[in-house]
Design a protein around this motif. Structure first.
Motif, PDB file in Angstrom:
ATOM      1  N   ARG A  43       0.340   6.363  -7.088  1.00  0.00           N
ATOM      2  CA  ARG A  43      -0.935   7.042  -7.345  1.00  0.00           C
ATOM      3  C   ARG A  43      -0.800   8.565  -7.275  1.00  0.00           C
ATOM      4  N   LYS A  44       0.120   9.069  -6.458  1.00  0.00           N
ATOM      5  CA  LYS A  44       0.289  10.519  -6.333  1.00  0.00           C
ATOM      6  C   LYS A  44       0.720  11.147  -7.647  1.00  0.00           C
ATOM      7  N   MET A  88       0.729   4.166  -2.936  1.00  0.00           N
ATOM      8  CA  MET A  88       0.443   5.587  -2.727  1.00  0.00           C
ATOM      9  C   MET A  88       1.438   6.464  -3.494  1.00  0.00           C
ATOM     10  N   GLY A 131       0.468   8.976   2.901  1.00  0.00           N
ATOM     11  CA  GLY A 131       1.116   9.107   1.601  1.00  0.00           C
ATOM     12  C   GLY A 131       1.154  10.543   1.114  1.00  0.00           C
ATOM     13  N   TYR A 132       0.160  11.319   1.492  1.00  0.00           N
ATOM     14  CA  TYR A 132       0.139  12.735   1.103  1.00  0.00           C
ATOM     15  C   TYR A 132       1.388  13.441   1.628  1.00  0.00           C
ATOM     16  N   LEU A 184       0.827  -1.211   0.000  1.00  0.00           N
ATOM     17  CA  LEU A 184       0.000   0.000   0.000  1.00  0.00           C
ATOM     18  C   LEU A 184       0.858   1.258   0.000  1.00  0.00           C
ATOM     19  N   ILE A 215      -9.035  14.303   1.450  1.00  0.00           N
ATOM     20  CA  ILE A 215      -8.523  13.080   2.071  1.00  0.00           C
ATOM     21  C   ILE A 215      -8.936  13.026   3.540  1.00  0.00           C
ATOM     22  N   VAL A 272      -3.623   6.585   2.894  1.00  0.00           N
ATOM     23  CA  VAL A 272      -3.645   7.606   1.840  1.00  0.00           C
ATOM     24  C   VAL A 272      -3.180   8.945   2.412  1.00  0.00           C
ATOM     25  N   VAL A 287      -7.676   6.493  -5.793  1.00  0.00           N
ATOM     26  CA  VAL A 287      -6.661   7.122  -4.941  1.00  0.00           C
ATOM     27  C   VAL A 287      -6.026   8.322  -5.637  1.00  0.00           C
ATOM     28  N   ASP A 341       4.202  11.860   2.234  1.00  0.00           N
ATOM     29  CA  ASP A 341       5.346  10.995   1.897  1.00  0.00           C
ATOM     30  C   ASP A 341       5.840  10.210   3.110  1.00  0.00           C
ATOM     31  N   TYR A 371      -5.836  12.227  -4.266  1.00  0.00           N
ATOM     32  CA  TYR A 371      -4.638  13.070  -4.154  1.00  0.00           C
ATOM     33  C   TYR A 371      -4.786  14.356  -4.962  1.00  0.00           C
ATOM     34  N   HIS A 401      -7.742   4.717   4.151  1.00  0.00           N
ATOM     35  CA  HIS A 401      -7.724   6.160   3.919  1.00  0.00           C
ATOM     36  C   HIS A 401      -6.700   6.868   4.812  1.00  0.00           C
TER      37      HIS A 401
END
Length: 263
Positions: free
Chosen positions: A164-165, A161, A231-232, A157, A185, A228, A174, A234, A178, A225
């Motif tokens: 997907r970004k 991420m 991941g925003y 996962l 989010i 996610v 996803v 990093d 982003y 989520h």
């Protein structure tokens, strides 16, 4: 649905069957493909739960009757040639595949051939209460299990991420999140938190198998989520695991395990 004339417009093949594609109503991911006959399609429309026709057992197959992974049907669509059905579904338990994965489409074609890219979320023997060997839907998986199940869920996962970004917002759920930014989010994290609380209260009030699966499903949505959100920024999900390990005095063991992986 009293008027059954709509069934007459469906083109079943010479065996009286039609392929049915189960698609996650929220993410759009294809989860599985099965067959339906006239009776199973009618029951699916009536009960709002997926009922298929098992060709191996030659009988109706209520999805989840053995695994508990029922499918709530939100919408039924028919293609332009009237010979393929698409079900927009909610997958209880988060597992549609008899191999214990979210989707039956867990292998991707790469330069090295077909590569397993989705984690096995649960052992099929546990899903089917040690009856997997007698279940026709799980017999076929034995050979594929020879390949080691080395995909770590959180690691997968986390890497997803990152991909997907940088992806086209229209390419996946996803990527679209982003593109919409942090507030969207966080809104989803809040929504899934509330839904998890509601599911927990429902399970506390009535500890049924369906409510249990709903609770697991909603918590999985919340965790997803949250990843996610990480991941925003990093941030790798492993950092959260490391912090949990540190709190429990397990950080040395985690570090040792990580060194073993690198070796």
């Amino acid at each position: 649905m009293n008027n059954m004339q709509w069934l007459d417009e469906v083109k079943f093949n010479e065996q009286g069957l039609i392929p049915a594609i189960a698609q996650h109503h929220h993410t759009g991911r294809i989860l599985m493909v099965a067959w339906m006959n006239r009776e199973s399609l009618a029951l699916t429309a009536e009960k709002k739960q997926a009922v298929y026709f098992s060709r191996s057992r030659q009988k109706l197959w209520h999805k989840g009757e053995e695994s508990g992974h029922f499918q709530t049907v939100h919408e039924i669509r028919l293609d332009c040639d009237a010979d393929v059905i698409v079900l927009q579904i909610e997958q209880h338990g988060g597992i549609a595949c008899h191999t214990g994965r979210e989707s039956c489409f867990y292998r991707k074609l790469t330069e090295n051939g077909w590569e397993i890219v989705d984690a096995q979320l649960k052992d099929p023997n546990e899903i089917y209460k040690n009856n997997a060997s007698s279940n026709p839907h799980t017999l076929a998986m034995s050979a594929s299990n020879a390949q080691a199940e080395s995909v770590e869920v959180l690691d997968y996962l986390g890497k997803m991420m990152i991909e997907r970004k940088a992806a086209d917002p229209e390419s996946s759920y996803v990527a679209k999140l982003y593109h919409k930014g942090l507030n969207k989010i966080l809104e989803k994290v809040g929504e899934e938190s509330i839904e998890s609380i509601i599911a927990a209260k429902d399970y506390a009030a009535h500890a049924s198998l369906e409510n249990k699966h709903d609770l697991i499903y909603e918590v999985a949505d919340l965790w997803f989520h949250t990843i996610v959100m990480l991941g925003y920024f990093d941030l790798d999900p492993q950092e959260v695991l490391d912090e949990l390990a540190r709190r429990q005095g397990l950080s040395g063991l985690v570090e040792k395990a990580n060194r073993s992986k690198e070796a």
